[in-house]
Design a protein around this motif. Structure first.
Motif, PDB file in Angstrom:
ATOM      1  N   ALA A  99       0.812  -1.217   0.000  1.00  0.00           N
ATOM      2  CA  ALA A  99       0.000   0.000   0.000  1.00  0.00           C
ATOM      3  C   ALA A  99       0.845   1.266   0.000  1.00  0.00           C
ATOM      4  CB  ALA A  99      -0.936  -0.004   1.208  1.00  0.00           C
ATOM      5  N   VAL A 100       2.027   1.212   0.602  1.00  0.00           N
ATOM      6  CA  VAL A 100       2.866   2.403   0.704  1.00  0.00           C
ATOM      7  C   VAL A 100       3.614   2.665  -0.597  1.00  0.00           C
ATOM      8  CG1 VAL A 100       4.832   3.443   1.894  1.00  0.00           C
ATOM      9  CG2 VAL A 100       3.096   2.207   3.195  1.00  0.00           C
ATOM     10  N   MET A 163      -5.286  12.772   5.712  1.00  0.00           N
ATOM     11  CA  MET A 163      -4.187  11.851   5.937  1.00  0.00           C
ATOM     12  C   MET A 163      -2.935  12.701   6.137  1.00  0.00           C
ATOM     13  SD  MET A 163      -3.060   8.458   3.817  1.00  0.00           S
ATOM     14  CE  MET A 163      -2.503   9.292   2.335  1.00  0.00           C
ATOM     15  N   VAL A 164      -2.690  13.100   7.397  1.00  0.00           N
ATOM     16  CA  VAL A 164      -1.545  13.966   7.689  1.00  0.00           C
ATOM     17  C   VAL A 164      -0.337  13.173   8.161  1.00  0.00           C
ATOM     18  CG1 VAL A 164      -3.085  15.872   8.248  1.00  0.00           C
ATOM     19  CG2 VAL A 164      -2.181  14.464  10.085  1.00  0.00           C
ATOM     20  N   ALA A 165      -0.529  11.901   8.463  1.00  0.00           N
ATOM     21  CA  ALA A 165       0.575  11.014   8.833  1.00  0.00           C
ATOM     22  C   ALA A 165       0.262   9.638   8.266  1.00  0.00           C
ATOM     23  CB  ALA A 165       0.752  10.955  10.344  1.00  0.00           C
ATOM     24  N   LEU A 166       1.134   9.122   7.416  1.00  0.00           N
ATOM     25  CA  LEU A 166       0.850   7.885   6.688  1.00  0.00           C
ATOM     26  C   LEU A 166       0.886   6.651   7.582  1.00  0.00           C
ATOM     27  CD1 LEU A 166       0.318   6.386   4.051  1.00  0.00           C
ATOM     28  CD2 LEU A 166       2.795   6.408   3.623  1.00  0.00           C
ATOM     29  N   ARG A 167       1.833   6.574   8.500  1.00  0.00           N
ATOM     30  CA  ARG A 167       2.044   5.336   9.247  1.00  0.00           C
ATOM     31  C   ARG A 167       0.789   4.877  10.009  1.00  0.00           C
ATOM     32  NH1 ARG A 167       6.812   2.691  10.252  1.00  0.00           N
ATOM     33  NH2 ARG A 167       7.971   4.479   9.418  1.00  0.00           N
ATOM     34  N   SER A 171      -1.584   1.395   9.414  1.00  0.00           N
ATOM     35  CA  SER A 171      -1.909   0.469  10.498  1.00  0.00           C
ATOM     36  C   SER A 171      -3.405   0.186  10.552  1.00  0.00           C
ATOM     37  CB  SER A 171      -1.431   1.051  11.831  1.00  0.00           C
ATOM     38  OG  SER A 171      -1.800   0.209  12.907  1.00  0.00           O
ATOM     39  N   VAL A 172      -4.212   1.240  10.455  1.00  0.00           N
ATOM     40  CA  VAL A 172      -5.673   1.069  10.513  1.00  0.00           C
ATOM     41  C   VAL A 172      -6.172   0.309   9.292  1.00  0.00           C
ATOM     42  CG1 VAL A 172      -7.849   2.329  10.373  1.00  0.00           C
ATOM     43  CG2 VAL A 172      -6.102   3.035  12.012  1.00  0.00           C
ATOM     44  N   LEU A 173      -5.655   0.641   8.109  1.00  0.00           N
ATOM     45  CA  LEU A 173      -6.078  -0.068   6.905  1.00  0.00           C
ATOM     46  C   LEU A 173      -5.645  -1.529   6.942  1.00  0.00           C
ATOM     47  CD1 LEU A 173      -5.336   2.596   4.135  1.00  0.00           C
ATOM     48  CD2 LEU A 173      -7.564   1.917   5.051  1.00  0.00           C
ATOM     49  N   GLY A 174      -4.491  -1.797   7.521  1.00  0.00           N
ATOM     50  CA  GLY A 174      -4.050  -3.179   7.650  1.00  0.00           C
ATOM     51  C   GLY A 174      -5.005  -3.999   8.496  1.00  0.00           C
ATOM     52  N   THR A 175      -5.461  -3.409   9.586  1.00  0.00           N
ATOM     53  CA  THR A 175      -6.448  -4.098  10.429  1.00  0.00           C
ATOM     54  C   THR A 175      -7.748  -4.304   9.676  1.00  0.00           C
ATOM     55  OG1 THR A 175      -5.468  -3.162  12.441  1.00  0.00           O
ATOM     56  CG2 THR A 175      -7.740  -3.954  12.586  1.00  0.00           C
ATOM     57  N   SER A 184       9.764  -1.439   5.367  1.00  0.00           N
ATOM     58  CA  SER A 184      11.115  -1.601   4.833  1.00  0.00           C
ATOM     59  C   SER A 184      11.795  -0.237   4.866  1.00  0.00           C
ATOM     60  CB  SER A 184      11.042  -2.097   3.388  1.00  0.00           C
ATOM     61  OG  SER A 184      10.449  -1.107   2.555  1.00  0.00           O
ATOM     62  N   PRO A 185      13.096  -0.170   4.626  1.00  0.00           N
ATOM     63  CA  PRO A 185      13.742   1.149   4.548  1.00  0.00           C
ATOM     64  C   PRO A 185      13.100   2.059   3.517  1.00  0.00           C
ATOM     65  CG  PRO A 185      15.385  -0.576   4.750  1.00  0.00           C
ATOM     66  CD  PRO A 185      14.079  -1.277   4.577  1.00  0.00           C
ATOM     67  N   GLU A 186      12.662   1.483   2.390  1.00  0.00           N
ATOM     68  CA  GLU A 186      12.038   2.292   1.344  1.00  0.00           C
ATOM     69  C   GLU A 186      10.692   2.836   1.797  1.00  0.00           C
ATOM     70  OE1 GLU A 186      15.015  -0.392  -0.304  1.00  0.00           O
ATOM     71  OE2 GLU A 186      13.231  -0.783   0.934  1.00  0.00           O
ATOM     72  N   SER A 187       9.864   1.987   2.406  1.00  0.00           N
ATOM     73  CA  SER A 187       8.552   2.474   2.852  1.00  0.00           C
ATOM     74  C   SER A 187       8.674   3.366   4.085  1.00  0.00           C
ATOM     75  CB  SER A 187       7.602   1.302   3.114  1.00  0.00           C
ATOM     76  OG  SER A 187       8.122   0.406   4.075  1.00  0.00           O
ATOM     77  N   ASP A 188       9.683   3.108   4.921  1.00  0.00           N
ATOM     78  CA  ASP A 188       9.947   4.022   6.040  1.00  0.00           C
ATOM     79  C   ASP A 188      10.230   5.434   5.531  1.00  0.00           C
ATOM     80  OD1 ASP A 188       9.599   2.271   8.183  1.00  0.00           O
ATOM     81  OD2 ASP A 188      11.694   1.637   8.189  1.00  0.00           O
ATOM     82  N   ALA A 189      10.965   5.526   4.432  1.00  0.00           N
ATOM     83  CA  ALA A 189      11.295   6.836   3.868  1.00  0.00           C
ATOM     84  C   ALA A 189      10.048   7.544   3.355  1.00  0.00           C
ATOM     85  CB  ALA A 189      12.314   6.679   2.747  1.00  0.00           C
ATOM     86  N   VAL A 190       9.141   6.795   2.749  1.00  0.00           N
ATOM     87  CA  VAL A 190       7.879   7.388   2.293  1.00  0.00           C
ATOM     88  C   VAL A 190       7.064   7.878   3.480  1.00  0.00           C
ATOM     89  CG1 VAL A 190       5.681   6.938   1.137  1.00  0.00           C
ATOM     90  CG2 VAL A 190       7.807   6.013   0.186  1.00  0.00           C
ATOM     91  N   ALA A 191       6.997   7.064   4.543  1.00  0.00           N
ATOM     92  CA  ALA A 191       6.244   7.468   5.735  1.00  0.00           C
ATOM     93  C   ALA A 191       6.837   8.715   6.372  1.00  0.00           C
ATOM     94  CB  ALA A 191       6.197   6.322   6.740  1.00  0.00           C
ATOM     95  N   ALA A 192       8.158   8.831   6.362  1.00  0.00           N
ATOM     96  CA  ALA A 192       8.805  10.028   6.912  1.00  0.00           C
ATOM     97  C   ALA A 192       8.462  11.254   6.075  1.00  0.00           C
ATOM     98  CB  ALA A 192      10.315   9.829   6.973  1.00  0.00           C
ATOM     99  N   ARG A 193       8.423  11.088   4.759  1.00  0.00           N
ATOM    100  CA  ARG A 193       8.066  12.208   3.892  1.00  0.00           C
ATOM    101  C   ARG A 193       6.618  12.610   4.089  1.00  0.00           C
ATOM    102  NH1 ARG A 193       5.574  12.619  -0.806  1.00  0.00           N
ATOM    103  NH2 ARG A 193       5.678  10.417  -1.352  1.00  0.00           N
ATOM    104  N   MET A 194       5.736  11.633   4.353  1.00  0.00           N
ATOM    105  CA  MET A 194       4.311  11.915   4.511  1.00  0.00           C
ATOM    106  C   MET A 194       3.912  12.018   5.982  1.00  0.00           C
ATOM    107  SD  MET A 194       2.823   9.537   1.386  1.00  0.00           S
ATOM    108  CE  MET A 194       1.118   9.994   1.703  1.00  0.00           C
TER     109      MET A 194
END
Length: 280
Positions: A99-100, A163-167, A171-175, A184-194
């Motif tokens: 999803a990320v 959606m002001v914070a992706l992480r 989590s909610v969508l996963g549930t 992953s490091p790549e998705s962590d970077a996207v979450a930090a940007r968002m």
């Protein structure tokens, strides 16, 4: 339904609906006539991935009734007119896969990257010179925030079901969808940007209103919205709409539909903010 004088088309390749200010009508055979209203504010917004999930449907849900401004509704990548082959089923497949990296990250980045060219095209097409306001719903609100971090001329911003914070959203969508998302490091970077509360300083002093439904998930939407409102340097508030969930329209949300009572309430809050902070 969208305004009868709306023009549907593209701006630098981005699908859009443009509604002129009062006194700006349709000139027969020649598109919209600015009619001397080129100095009116221009307010640009992006729709949700939930209903309404197209620019035309968003224009019907949030018409910004009574706001004397150019109103522009831009389509998100991978949604509306730009759905991939396979439609929403393909979007959902990508979401289940990652999803990320396959949905939220690229949609946010591409929409923000293509904004400057789209706005330039619109200003040139209609001669628009007025101040800029931004708005959006859910993922579209994230795009509005991303654009605002890149520009110094955003005079006001309204973020709905934002959606002001992706992480926490992942989590909610996963549930909800039964997916255990593995970061992953790549998705962590996207979450930090968002993560816009963490990047609040980049929004400068842009006046920001965040509108959240009382029935929306608090950990993914209300709490991050409050964090962002507290972190920004400019005027900011959080409005909670009683009884509203996340969506702003009935499913399927691709075509213009009658405005819901909750969307009408959101519309009034957005118009009040823009009237307070936008002036030609």
């Amino acid at each position: 339904m969208i305004a009868t004088n709306a023009e549907v088309g593209t701006a630098a390749g981005v699908p859009c609906v443009v509604v002129p200010p009062e006194g700006g009508g349709r000139r027969s055979g020649a598109g919209l006539d600015p009619s001397g209203r080129t100095d009116a504010p221009v307010v640009v917004g992006w729709h949700l991935m939930d209903a309404p999930r197209s620019e035309a449907a968003f224009a019907a849900a949030l018409p910004l009734a009574g706001l004397d401004a150019w109103k522009v509704y831009l389509g998100l990548p991978m949604m509306g007119a730009r759905l991939p082959e396979g439609g929403m089923d393909e979007v959902m497949r990508r979401g289940y896969e990652d999803a990320v990296l396959l949905v939220h990250g690229p949609v946010n980045a591409q929409a923000a990257d293509e904004f400057d060219a789209a706005l330039t095209a619109l200003r040139e097409r209609y001669g628009i010179t007025g101040p800029l306001g931004l708005f959006g719903g859910s993922a579209g609100a994230g795009v509005a925030l991303e654009v605002a971090t890149r520009r110094s001329d955003v005079a006001a911003l309204v973020a709905v079901s934002p959606m002001v914070a992706l992480r926490p959203v992942v989590s909610v969508l996963g549930t909800l969808f039964g997916v255990d998302y593995r970061w992953s490091p790549e998705s962590d970077a996207v979450a930090a940007r968002m993560d816009y509360p963490a990047r609040a300083a980049e929004l400068g002093t842009t006046p920001l209103r965040l509108i959240v439904g009382s029935e929306d998930d608090p950990s993914a939407f209300l709490e991050p919205a409050r964090d962002l409102a507290e972190a920004v340097a400019g005027p900011a508030d959080v409005v909670v709409v009683d009884g509203m969930g996340h969506a702003l329209a009935e499913e399927p949300g691709l075509e213009p539909a009658p405005q819901t009572p909750h969307a009408a309430e959101v519309d009034a809050h957005a118009v009040a903010w823009f009237r307070q902070h936008l002036a030609p």
